[in-house]
Design an enzyme around this catalytic site. Sequence first.
Site, mmCIF file in Angstrom:
data_model
loop_
_atom_site.group_PDB
_atom_site.id
_atom_site.type_symbol
_atom_site.label_atom_id
_atom_site.label_comp_id
_atom_site.label_asym_id
_atom_site.label_seq_id
_atom_site.Cartn_x
_atom_site.Cartn_y
_atom_site.Cartn_z
ATOM 1 N N GLU B 81 8.799 -17.005 32.814
ATOM 2 C CA GLU B 81 8.825 -18.274 31.780
ATOM 3 C C GLU B 81 8.588 -19.838 32.155
ATOM 4 O O GLU B 81 8.257 -20.402 31.234
ATOM 5 C CB GLU B 81 10.571 -18.132 31.423
ATOM 6 C CG GLU B 81 10.846 -16.808 30.819
ATOM 7 C CD GLU B 81 11.106 -15.792 31.661
ATOM 8 O OE1 GLU B 81 11.056 -15.892 33.040
ATOM 9 O OE2 GLU B 81 11.129 -14.464 31.378
ATOM 10 N N HIS B 150 21.694 -11.343 26.421
ATOM 11 C CA HIS B 150 20.731 -10.942 25.250
ATOM 12 C C HIS B 150 21.428 -11.312 24.104
ATOM 13 O O HIS B 150 20.861 -11.059 23.029
ATOM 14 C CB HIS B 150 20.231 -9.674 25.193
ATOM 15 C CG HIS B 150 19.520 -8.779 26.029
ATOM 16 N ND1 HIS B 150 19.924 -8.902 27.656
ATOM 17 C CD2 HIS B 150 18.100 -8.298 26.250
ATOM 18 C CE1 HIS B 150 18.952 -8.459 28.396
ATOM 19 N NE2 HIS B 150 17.923 -8.103 27.396
HETATM 20 C C1 LIG Z 1 13.939 -13.662 33.487
HETATM 21 C C2 LIG Z 1 13.618 -12.491 32.567
HETATM 22 N N1 LIG Z 1 12.695 -12.642 31.661
HETATM 23 C C3 LIG Z 1 12.493 -11.544 30.780
HETATM 24 C C4 LIG Z 1 13.436 -10.285 30.811
HETATM 25 C C5 LIG Z 1 13.057 -9.389 29.990
HETATM 26 N N2 LIG Z 1 12.530 -8.068 30.536
HETATM 27 C C6 LIG Z 1 13.775 -7.203 31.239
HETATM 28 S S1 LIG Z 1 12.782 -6.080 31.953
HETATM 29 C C7 LIG Z 1 11.300 -6.919 31.921
HETATM 30 C C8 LIG Z 1 10.297 -6.228 32.493
HETATM 31 C C9 LIG Z 1 10.467 -5.998 34.287
HETATM 32 O O1 LIG Z 1 9.230 -5.439 34.724
HETATM 33 P P1 LIG Z 1 9.335 -4.974 36.167
HETATM 34 O O2 LIG Z 1 9.985 -6.031 37.201
HETATM 35 O O3 LIG Z 1 8.185 -4.323 36.500
HETATM 36 O O4 LIG Z 1 10.725 -3.740 36.414
HETATM 37 P P2 LIG Z 1 10.788 -2.460 35.528
HETATM 38 O O5 LIG Z 1 11.458 -2.684 34.440
HETATM 39 O O6 LIG Z 1 9.338 -1.964 35.285
HETATM 40 O O7 LIG Z 1 11.696 -1.730 36.488
HETATM 41 C C10 LIG Z 1 11.477 -7.899 30.888
HETATM 42 C C11 LIG Z 1 10.273 -8.596 30.798
HETATM 43 C C12 LIG Z 1 14.395 -10.429 31.765
HETATM 44 N N3 LIG Z 1 15.236 -9.727 31.933
HETATM 45 N N4 LIG Z 1 14.556 -11.469 32.709
#
Ligand SMILES: Cc1ncc(C[n+]2csc(CCOP(=O)(O)OP(=O)(O)O)c2C)c(N)n1
Lengths: 416, 353
Positions: B81, B150
């Site tokens: 972000e 959220h």
């Molecule tokens: C700081 C932040 N930005 C955005 C989100 C929204 N979000 C939740 S999971 C995710 C993707 C995460 O991907 P990854 O780190 O590869 O983990 P995975 O879900 O594949 O286990 C996002 C963008 C969040 N939870 N926290």
Amino acid sequence: MLSVTEVMQLLTPAGQRITVASQAMSPGPSPAGEPCPPSANAAAAGELTVADIDLPAQIADLTDDDLVGLYRDMVLVRRLDEEATSLQRQGELGLWASLRGQEAAQVGSGRALGAQDMAFPSYREHGVAWCRGIDPMAILAIFRGNSLGGWDPAEHGFALYSIVVGAQTLHATGYAMGMARDGSPGAAIVYFGDGASSEGDVNEAFGWASVFRTPLVFFCQNNQWAISEPASRQSRTEIFHRASGFGFPSLRVDGNDVLACLAVTRWALATARAGGGPVLVEAVTYRMGAHTTADDPTRYRAPGELDAWRRRDPIDRMRAHLGAAGLLDEDRERRLAIEADACAHDLRTRCRSMPDPEPASLFDHVQVTDTGLVSVQRSAFTAAPGDGGDGPYVQGDLDRRSGLVTGETRVSGQAW
Amino acid sequence: MTSGAVITNGQRADAGAAPAAPAPITMAKALNLGLRAAMAADPKVLVMGEDVGTLGGVFRVTDGLQQEFGEPRVIDTPLAESAIVGTAIGLAMRGYRPVCEIQFDGFVYPAFDQIVSQLAKLHYRSAGRIRLPVTIRIPFGGGIGAVEHHSESPEAYFCHTAGLKVVACSNPADAHLMIQQAIRSDDPVIFLEPKRRYWEKAVVDPRPLTELPAADTTELHRSMVARAGTDATLVGYGPTVRTCLDAAEVSAADDSRSLEVIDLRSLSPLDLTPVLDSVRRTGRLVVVHEAPSNVSLSAEVAARVTEEAFYSLEAPVLRVTGYDTPYPPARLEDHYLPDVDRILDAVDRSFGF
Ligand SMILES: Cc1ncc(C[n+]2csc(CCOP(=O)(O)OP(=O)(O)O)c2C)c(N)n1
Ligand SMILES: [Mg+2]
């Protein structure tokens, strides 16, 4: 695969035990998005190969029961995960983030941990939670909307889930700094994803952990996707290559090989505990399900991709291995299936009967020392409506005055 | 999609070909059309954020934009972000108009430094030489049964920061108009979208901002009377405007009270003219928002109304807000969020003075 470089394995996808060398990952599916450039410097300083780690020696002590135990863990964790998904579909949970496909990475690394170690999870580490003795219902309670935490991190050596992507890597770094200062015999491990590897916090954690030589294992489950974005959108190099720039060692393991995950995590933890500083482990795996139950992966990934990864299923692989070794007969499988059903049934029953939290509990534990701000609001809240209090309203109270209320219809978000 | 089209039941039709009145559309769709119109009007407008491209955003607000305007203009960013806002600043310095999406309210904080110390201050620091027409879209507020982080209402942090403009839409028509105005603003705008209202529908004038006569458009930083009334004034913004309107409906039926409802729309700067006009007539004011009360928007409204309309007030300005606790687990959010009952209790109390 991303690019065919060395990946540490102890089991081939067909379940054959590898006793000495690593293997290039067998040709697998190619993830969506552009491929990463081939890694020219896999052997650059700090990147470990099987020549550096005697993988088989790391798990030489495993008994037949231990091997079956790893399989049992994975089967039960998958069963609980499936149960949670169906509970969400039936409206018992608000959301569920499935770990399907990542059982080997989580059980392998989770079973490498000792009582003296501390794990910092993200939000998908239900398999690690299982290994740390967390009641699965405590996790469901989070996704049901009943709690924001639910267990004592100190008691279980398992920190609270972190939904803010990447934040926990800094907590783990500080915790490990404290462990080193206190002469603790343990080490910390922190779980994060391929997407998280882009966050500033994670990169700051790499720098700090390296500079302070903290006893910390960075365990990245590269499940190929961050919601709809492929891993190639986060990094042009493979994630494990990043550690060398920060000055600490790293390795890449087949995340669908429970034995290899156990072996490399044991090695990394031992290195960390012995004062060798942090290690980055990239476990190459796959998110077989949707990001969460609110997500629709058909919008962004090709169906063939999942089929290809099904052939690398971590549970099938261990089953094939145990079967070939004569450690898993039909009777044992049947008993395990009964146990899994019983676990799932127990979880379902407890989930369905879990009452909503006491309304006034929303005022609990805001601070150690109440400043008065919250206690005044709590008093107003618990006073009966009409006594000057806002009253502990329940949903049906909306109609107290009339049936006219229209706008408060609950909508469900598309995804989060 | 060409500008000036009408959406009927998810299908596209040319405005000229549509004989009947346009069908109601959701706020999510209205935002989507507003973004389309802004992108069509100005090639410098870029959309950037997590999952905004291929997926079309987790709420589908950017659905179809990448197909229409191409990957260079609709960017699926890495998951960071601070980088989304920080790079938007650099792009704006090159003459672009980035529209950043922060996926959820609770994830704007990693970008806090870039917003508060950089985006908000560069115009001032550069003695006016740098302009940063950056829009930051944030789905905000609770009520959707979500997991932690959220459901938050972070508006006060941004309103407290000089150099930022902060707005919140409450209905599809405003969403469509205000997003285009925000993008056209030469100052950075924090654009708050009440996520629990994304699927509420209304008829929206489909004409893009560029084709609307100035007389037909409310300016971005104006508040509006959402329902006229004579006995007491309710002030809300974003998600609580609907709640206030419901309260006014109930009050009219049950208590024969006529409540005026004002939608602030712009949170910084505040346009209190309609509020002051209203309070001078009703003498009673209740301010409603989901964010906690301590040092909040309602505190600012109460202070300013007290300063400017003290002698018109029959009762203290009352507030119905979230409590000063972290946002609770979803199964408790109905207790936390302002609802019709709490608003009407506050109205009763106001009449009790
Ligand atoms: C700081 C932040 N930005 C955005 C989100 C929204 N979000 C939740 S999971 C995710 C993707 C995460 O991907 P990854 O780190 O590869 O983990 P995975 O879900 O594949 O286990 C996002 C963008 C969040 N939870 N926290
Ligand atoms: Mg991932």
